[in-house]
Motif scaffolding. Sequence first.
Motif, PDB file in Angstrom:
ATOM      1  N   GLY A  47     -12.179  35.030 -13.620  1.00  0.00           N
ATOM      2  CA  GLY A  47     -13.159  34.084 -13.100  1.00  0.00           C
ATOM      3  C   GLY A  47     -12.514  33.031 -12.220  1.00  0.00           C
ATOM      4  N   ILE A  48     -13.285  32.483 -11.293  1.00  0.00           N
ATOM      5  CA  ILE A  48     -12.742  31.520 -10.339  1.00  0.00           C
ATOM      6  C   ILE A  48     -12.931  30.078 -10.804  1.00  0.00           C
ATOM      7  CG2 ILE A  48     -13.159  33.099  -8.430  1.00  0.00           C
ATOM      8  CD1 ILE A  48     -15.589  31.377  -7.694  1.00  0.00           C
ATOM      9  N   PHE A  49     -13.744  29.867 -11.851  1.00  0.00           N
ATOM     10  CA  PHE A  49     -14.038  28.495 -12.252  1.00  0.00           C
ATOM     11  C   PHE A  49     -12.779  27.783 -12.754  1.00  0.00           C
ATOM     12  CE2 PHE A  49     -16.027  25.209 -15.014  1.00  0.00           C
ATOM     13  CZ  PHE A  49     -16.789  24.594 -14.040  1.00  0.00           C
ATOM     14  N   ASN A  50     -12.026  28.441 -13.618  1.00  0.00           N
ATOM     15  CA  ASN A  50     -10.784  27.843 -14.120  1.00  0.00           C
ATOM     16  C   ASN A  50      -9.780  27.625 -12.996  1.00  0.00           C
ATOM     17  OD1 ASN A  50     -11.473  27.549 -16.858  1.00  0.00           O
ATOM     18  ND2 ASN A  50     -10.954  29.686 -17.292  1.00  0.00           N
ATOM     19  N   ARG A  51      -9.739  28.536 -12.053  1.00  0.00           N
ATOM     20  CA  ARG A  51      -8.798  28.392 -10.940  1.00  0.00           C
ATOM     21  C   ARG A  51      -9.146  27.179 -10.075  1.00  0.00           C
ATOM     22  NH1 ARG A  51      -7.822  34.634  -8.777  1.00  0.00           N
ATOM     23  NH2 ARG A  51      -7.183  35.499 -10.805  1.00  0.00           N
ATOM     24  N   VAL A  52     -10.437  26.965  -9.869  1.00  0.00           N
ATOM     25  CA  VAL A  52     -10.851  25.798  -9.085  1.00  0.00           C
ATOM     26  C   VAL A  52     -10.482  24.508  -9.820  1.00  0.00           C
ATOM     27  CG1 VAL A  52     -12.842  24.557  -8.170  1.00  0.00           C
ATOM     28  CG2 VAL A  52     -12.683  27.034  -7.890  1.00  0.00           C
ATOM     29  N   LEU A  53     -10.754  24.467 -11.128  1.00  0.00           N
ATOM     30  CA  LEU A  53     -10.414  23.268 -11.902  1.00  0.00           C
ATOM     31  C   LEU A  53      -8.912  23.033 -11.923  1.00  0.00           C
ATOM     32  CD1 LEU A  53     -12.853  23.632 -14.942  1.00  0.00           C
ATOM     33  CD2 LEU A  53     -13.128  22.198 -12.921  1.00  0.00           C
ATOM     34  N   THR A  54      -8.144  24.109 -12.058  1.00  0.00           N
ATOM     35  CA  THR A  54      -6.689  23.970 -12.045  1.00  0.00           C
ATOM     36  C   THR A  54      -6.203  23.489 -10.677  1.00  0.00           C
ATOM     37  OG1 THR A  54      -6.495  25.752 -13.672  1.00  0.00           O
ATOM     38  CG2 THR A  54      -4.511  25.164 -12.440  1.00  0.00           C
ATOM     39  N   GLY A  55      -6.813  23.999  -9.626  1.00  0.00           N
ATOM     40  CA  GLY A  55      -6.444  23.563  -8.282  1.00  0.00           C
ATOM     41  C   GLY A  55      -6.762  22.100  -8.033  1.00  0.00           C
ATOM     42  N   LEU A  56      -7.757  21.580  -8.732  1.00  0.00           N
ATOM     43  CA  LEU A  56      -8.098  20.161  -8.600  1.00  0.00           C
ATOM     44  C   LEU A  56      -7.228  19.276  -9.490  1.00  0.00           C
ATOM     45  CD1 LEU A  56     -12.008  20.399  -8.540  1.00  0.00           C
ATOM     46  CD2 LEU A  56     -10.481  19.999  -6.605  1.00  0.00           C
ATOM     47  N   GLY A  57      -6.314  19.890 -10.227  1.00  0.00           N
ATOM     48  CA  GLY A  57      -5.421  19.123 -11.086  1.00  0.00           C
ATOM     49  C   GLY A  57      -5.983  18.804 -12.445  1.00  0.00           C
ATOM     50  N   LEU A  58      -7.082  19.452 -12.843  1.00  0.00           N
ATOM     51  CA  LEU A  58      -7.682  19.206 -14.145  1.00  0.00           C
ATOM     52  C   LEU A  58      -7.040  20.099 -15.202  1.00  0.00           C
ATOM     53  CD1 LEU A  58     -11.424  18.958 -13.042  1.00  0.00           C
ATOM     54  CD2 LEU A  58      -9.842  17.085 -13.515  1.00  0.00           C
ATOM     55  N   PRO A  59      -6.982  19.639 -16.436  1.00  0.00           N
ATOM     56  CA  PRO A  59      -6.267  20.394 -17.489  1.00  0.00           C
ATOM     57  C   PRO A  59      -7.088  21.548 -18.047  1.00  0.00           C
ATOM     58  CG  PRO A  59      -7.135  18.376 -18.420  1.00  0.00           C
ATOM     59  CD  PRO A  59      -7.445  18.325 -16.944  1.00  0.00           C
ATOM     60  N   PHE A  60      -7.401  22.507 -17.203  1.00  0.00           N
ATOM     61  CA  PHE A  60      -8.104  23.691 -17.652  1.00  0.00           C
ATOM     62  C   PHE A  60      -7.325  24.911 -17.152  1.00  0.00           C
ATOM     63  CE2 PHE A  60     -11.447  20.511 -17.618  1.00  0.00           C
ATOM     64  CZ  PHE A  60     -12.112  20.771 -18.800  1.00  0.00           C
ATOM     65  N   GLY A  61      -7.163  25.862 -18.013  1.00  0.00           N
ATOM     66  CA  GLY A  61      -6.492  27.084 -17.600  1.00  0.00           C
ATOM     67  C   GLY A  61      -6.596  28.142 -18.672  1.00  0.00           C
ATOM     68  N   GLY A  62      -7.267  29.232 -18.347  1.00  0.00           N
ATOM     69  CA  GLY A  62      -7.373  30.334 -19.281  1.00  0.00           C
ATOM     70  C   GLY A  62      -8.521  30.254 -20.260  1.00  0.00           C
ATOM     71  N   GLU A  63      -9.332  29.196 -20.204  1.00  0.00           N
ATOM     72  CA  GLU A  63     -10.453  29.092 -21.147  1.00  0.00           C
ATOM     73  C   GLU A  63     -11.554  30.081 -20.793  1.00  0.00           C
ATOM     74  OE1 GLU A  63      -9.051  26.535 -19.783  1.00  0.00           O
ATOM     75  OE2 GLU A  63      -8.446  25.122 -21.343  1.00  0.00           O
TER      76      GLU A  63
END
Length: 305
Positions: free
Chosen positions: A140-156
Motif C-alpha cells: 500500500g502507498i499510504f504508509n509510504r506517503v506518511l513515511t515520506g512526510l517524516g511521520l512515524p508510520f511504517g509497515g502498519e
Amino acid sequence: MKRAQIVRARLDGHPWTPYLFAAPVGIYLLLFQFYPLVQQFYMSFTATDLLTPGVNPFVGFDNYRFLIEDGELWKVLSVTAIYTVACVVFAIGVGLGSALLLDSPFFGRGIARALITIPWAAPSVAVALVFTWIFNSQYGIFNRVLTGLGLPFGGENWLDDPQLALPAILLTTIWQIFPFSSVVILAALQGVPQELKEAAVIDGADRLNIFKTATWPTIQPTVLMLTLFVTIWSLRRFDLIWLMTQGGPIGATNTLVIELYRQGFVYRDLGAAASIGMIGLSIALLVTVIYFKVTQMTEQAQGKR
C-alpha cells in the motif's frame, strides 16, 4: 368537452380531491414502510430464528434486556457515535471549505467542480477495494506517503489494527461523501445575494466578517439540513464498513448496522436483530427531533434580529 376535462371539472372543488392525489403515496408508505416497521417492532419482542421463521415465541423485553446487559452493545454504540460524529464534522467541514473554494473565481473552476464529484459517484465496492489496497502494509502507498512526510508510520496494516482500523474507515468514508456536501453547499452559495456581500464590503468588513454576516445566515438552513442527512446516512452506513473490515478487528469498526446484520444473518437471531434495528431507529428519531428544535430556535433567533 373531452373526457379529461370532464373528470377535471368533477374533481375541482371536491373535498376528497387532495386525498385522492395523496392516496398512492400513502398506500406505498403503508405497505412498504409502516407495515414492515410494525412487523419489526413486534419481532423485537420474540425469539425468532432465521432457520425457523414460523416459530416466534413471545419473550417480552428479553432481547432488549440481553442487549443492555451485554457489554458489547455499549461498545457498538460508542463506535457508532464516533463514526457518525466524525463523518458529520469532517464531511461537512471539508465540504464547506471546498465549496467556498469552488465558489471563488479561478482558472479551471468548471473542471474542478466536475472532478470533485468523482468520489461520490464511485461505487462503494470499488472504493473499498482501492482503499484496502492503499492501507495494506506490504504494497500500500499510504504508509509510504506518511513515511515520506517524516511521520512515524511504517509497515502498519491499518485495517488489521484495532487502533487504526476505525480511522482508516473514517478517512475512506469522508473521502467518498464530502463531495456531496460540497455540491449541496455550493448550490446554496449561489443563492447568497450579491448585495449583502457588497454592503459588507462597503462597511469595511474583511472576508471572515463577510462570511459571518452575509454568507453564513443564507446557507445555514442548507447546512443544518445537510447535517441531518449525513447523520442519518452515517448511522445507516453498511456496505463500505462490511467490505473493508466486517466490523473488525475485535469489534473496532462494529457499528449498529453491522451488528444488526451479524445478529440476523450470521447468528440467525432475527429477534435480536430487530431489537438492534429499533434502537437505531430511536436514535435516528432523536436526531431528527433535535434537528427540528435547533432549526426552530435558529429561525426564532433570526426573526428577532
